[in-house]
Design a protein around this motif. Structure first.
Motif, PDB file in Angstrom:
ATOM      1  N   SER A 120       9.075  22.725   6.935  1.00  0.00           N
ATOM      2  CA  SER A 120       9.352  23.120   8.309  1.00  0.00           C
ATOM      3  C   SER A 120       8.311  22.472   9.207  1.00  0.00           C
ATOM      4  N   ARG A 128       7.043  22.065  13.241  1.00  0.00           N
ATOM      5  CA  ARG A 128       7.134  22.508  14.634  1.00  0.00           C
ATOM      6  C   ARG A 128       6.897  21.314  15.555  1.00  0.00           C
ATOM      7  N   SER A 163      17.922  22.191  10.254  1.00  0.00           N
ATOM      8  CA  SER A 163      18.178  23.212  11.267  1.00  0.00           C
ATOM      9  C   SER A 163      17.030  23.201  12.250  1.00  0.00           C
ATOM     10  N   SER A 164      17.320  23.600  13.470  1.00  0.00           N
ATOM     11  CA  SER A 164      16.296  23.652  14.504  1.00  0.00           C
ATOM     12  C   SER A 164      16.339  25.018  15.153  1.00  0.00           C
ATOM     13  N   ASN A 165      15.207  25.732  15.046  1.00  0.00           N
ATOM     14  CA  ASN A 165      15.168  27.098  15.548  1.00  0.00           C
ATOM     15  C   ASN A 165      13.800  27.396  16.131  1.00  0.00           C
ATOM     16  N   VAL A 187      11.781  22.522  13.069  1.00  0.00           N
ATOM     17  CA  VAL A 187      12.820  21.776  12.368  1.00  0.00           C
ATOM     18  C   VAL A 187      12.622  22.004  10.872  1.00  0.00           C
ATOM     19  N   TYR A 209      13.251  11.661  17.473  1.00  0.00           N
ATOM     20  CA  TYR A 209      13.375  12.595  18.583  1.00  0.00           C
ATOM     21  C   TYR A 209      13.779  11.858  19.852  1.00  0.00           C
TER      22      TYR A 209
END
Length: 657
Positions: A611, A613, A633-635, A639, A656
């Protein structure tokens, strides 16, 4: 500077003849292609002192009948391989026997590397002698006559020397040669004069030609010395005594300096000068990947046989690593490391005066880096000149005294929201009487018990509740506004002639010896030299205590992963290409023989979770160089993705917007 370099040694005795009789242009080129080599450092002058080309400034090796240097440069350039040229600067055994008065001497008039001329080995020259002019003439000749793509000068640095030239220089300047600090100023000037003269010589012939002065180590905190080079080459042969922890420590400092640098390992089972020694191809694959994962280019050391024939086994071995690097270069150039934490290197700041005991404290930096690697913390290694504000947490390892300039810089850093993790002597003022930073404790002096015990006030990830032995020296504290995270427990007594218990040390008395780990608005302080202890003993409790502290100080880490402890993770950013590159590596070095670390088997890992950030909207994630799209997934700014398989090294690219 190119990615796939070979450093080709050729230190060849005059007792061997003929020299180079099997050199063949086509075979030389075939081996470079087999090794996927794009730059090879070839030799003008070796440690024995001989030139490998016709020379007026030197003497051609008596066993050589042609211009070997010219032949190598021509062959390499024909297939677009660059050729920096090597000269042994600090060693010249031929000349040492003719002019022993130019050699470095210690206080007892003993030479180095070897003590006399009845031992096999080399003798080091003082650059405060007429030898410097001879060396400069040799350099001028090479860059004038040959199409060199750089100059590599070996076995140089600030050297301690009491030869008659240095003694006379000191006395002329009114210095007492018995005053080592005064002499050190002379030795510093001697080296600076040497590098300046070399630059002047090279620039007068080929302005802008790369120059590197190799002293075997890039000293952290000495930017002046580093910047005497056009680029850096981090000599770090894991099997040659450096180990696998050395390169990450050096690289994490070198990349912060903003200059091109490469990681130099070797094809040898041990180290330089080994004929017939080969490491496993997986070791070179891992070591090359470790370089590019840390923002470096690669260099692999080899040594040419006196007959000049390139060894096929060596270049097949190198090619196993460099074929992979070649496919990865696009994601590894012009990178900046992403880091949450900075380690303020003890080598850069110096050991606390009150803690000096005549021993090296290099273990503190090494132990800290090992913990950060195992804990998957993104970090840089910095000196006092660096911008602290770029990091969420600053680590002060074990022995850092806080003088007034550093205190002012730390106070500004804390006002900007930064946090400190300090251990042992770190955080105390130069007098060693009180804390220069408010850690919520009052300093009571050096703890009289060694070793003693730590009882954490928090749950550990891998260990149960207990009193844990800490072997290093500790500091005694009283709580003064901070929050105690763990306490010290005293043993019944220290181990002495009339008070000892069992085989090693006395058990805990369970008496409360005061705070051992404390949190305040400034950060967290741990009362022992835990990083030095970890480098020497490797106790799990030390790492778990430090990582617990970092978890508290870094609630939102940039990167989290399920990669096991032996794995290495970095995050590099290619800003001009709008992408982040996550490097994951996994191999398990084992010890063989007398402390030699080797990598042989590469064990694949599956479904490694990561993960990251980032404030930047990520539009795609893929594996490189395979170009395989990776679901993500992006939350809430993080990522997340899963790497299906990791064999030695894998890059994950996040493009990005």
């Amino acid at each position: 500077m190119r990615f796939r370099q070979v450093h080709l040694d050729f230190h060849t005795s005059e007792a061997i003849a003929p020299i180079g009789q099997r050199f063949d242009k086509t075979q030389f080129q075939e081996m470079l292609r087999l090794g996927h080599v794009d730059s090879i450092t070839v030799f003008s002058k070796c440690h024995h002192g001989w030139a490998y080309h016709p020379s007026e400034a030197n003497e051609i090796h008596p066993g050589l009948s042609f211009d070997l240097l010219a032949a190598q440069i021509e062959a390499a350039h024909e297939i677009d391989v660059k050729t920096p040229v090597y000269l042994s600067a600090g060693l010249d055994e031929k000349l040492a026997r003719r002019h022993p008065e130019w050699l470095i001497r210690d206080e007892n008039d003993t030479t180095g590397w070897v003590k006399g001329f009845l031992e096999p080995g080399y003798h080091q020259f003082c650059m405060n002698s007429p030898y410097l002019d001879i060396l400069l003439a040799q350099i001028r000749e090479v860059v004038s006559r040959y199409d060199a793509d750089g100059v590599f000068l070996d076995i140089v640095g600030v050297r301690k020397c009491y030869c008659h030239n240095c003694i006379e220089s000191a006395r002329r300047e009114g210095m007492d040669p018995r005053d080592e600090q005064a002499m050190r100023r002379l030795w510093e000037r001697t080296y600076a004069n040497y590098t300046a003269k070399v630059k002047e010589t090279v620039e007068s012939v080929k302005p802008g030609l790369p120059i590197f002065h190799n002293g075997g180590h890039i000293k952290r905190g000495r930017r002046d010395l580093a910047m005497m080079n056009t680029h850096l080459e981090l000599e770090s042969l894991p099997t040659g005594g450096w180990g696998y922890d050395h390169f990450p420590l050096s690289a994490r400092y070198a990349q912060t300096l903003g200059v091109d640098f490469l990681g130099m390992t070797g094809k040898f089972h041990t180290s330089w000068g080994e004929f017939g020694g080969y490491k496993h191809p997986n070791a070179l694959r891992y070591e090359a990947a470790l370089s590019i994962a840390n923002g470096a280019k690669c260099s692999i050391g080899d040594q040419l046989h006196p007959d000049g024939y390139m060894d096929k086994a060596t270049y097949a071995l190198i090619g196993a690593a460099y074929s992979e690097v070649e496919n990865k270069e696009a994601w590894c150039s012009d990178t900046a490391n992403v880091a949450d934490v900075a380690l303020l290197s003890l080598e850069a700041v110096g050991v606390h005066e009150k803690a000096r005991d005549g021993l090296s404290k290099g273990a503190s930096d090494a132990g800290a880096v090992r913990m950060l690697l195992e804990g998957k913390i993104l970090f840089d290694v910095i000196d006092k000149e660096h911008d602290f504000s770029a990091y969420k947490v600053l680590i002060l390892p074990d022995y850092v005294a806080i003088d007034e300039p550093l205190r002012n810089k730390l106070e500004m850093y804390l006002r900007q929201g930064g946090k400190l993790l300090a251990t042992g002597w770190s955080g105390l003022d130069p007098a060693g009487e009180e804390f220069a930073v408010d850690f919520g404790v009052r300093y009571m002096g050096v703890n009289p018990f060694k070793p003693d015990y730590f009882r954490p006030g928090f749950a550990l990830k891998s260990l149960g509740e207990a009193s844990f032995i800490f072997y290093s020296e500790g500091q005694k504290l009283e709580l003064n506004g901070g929050t105690e995270l763990g306490r010290r427990e005293d043993p019944f007594f220290n181990r002495e002639a009339f008070t000892f218990c069992s085989h090693q040390h006395t058990p805990s008395s369970h008496n409360n010896g005061g705070p051992g780990m404390v949190e305040s608005g400034s950060g967290i302080y741990i009362a022992w030299n835990v990083f030095e202890d970890y480098a020497k003993k490797g106790s799990l409790i030390l790492k778990e205590a430090v990582l617990y502290a970092l978890d508290r100080l870094l609630p939102d880490k940039t990167l989290q992963t399920s990669l096991p402890a032996q794995g290495i993770v970095t995050l590099q950013e290619q800003k001009e290409r709008n992408r982040l590159v996550n490097h994951l590596l996994y191999a398990s070095p084992v010890r063989r023989g007398d402390g030699v670390e080797v990598i042989e088997d590469i064990i694949p890992l599956y479904n490694v979770q990561v993960s990251v950030r980032t404030a930047r909207p990520v539009r795609q994630v893929y594996l490189a160089p395979q170009m395989t799209p990776l679901p993500f997934s992006s939350n809430d700014g993080a990522v997340a993705y899963t790497v299906p398989e990791l064999q030695c090294h894998q890059m994950v690219v996040m493009d990005y917007e």
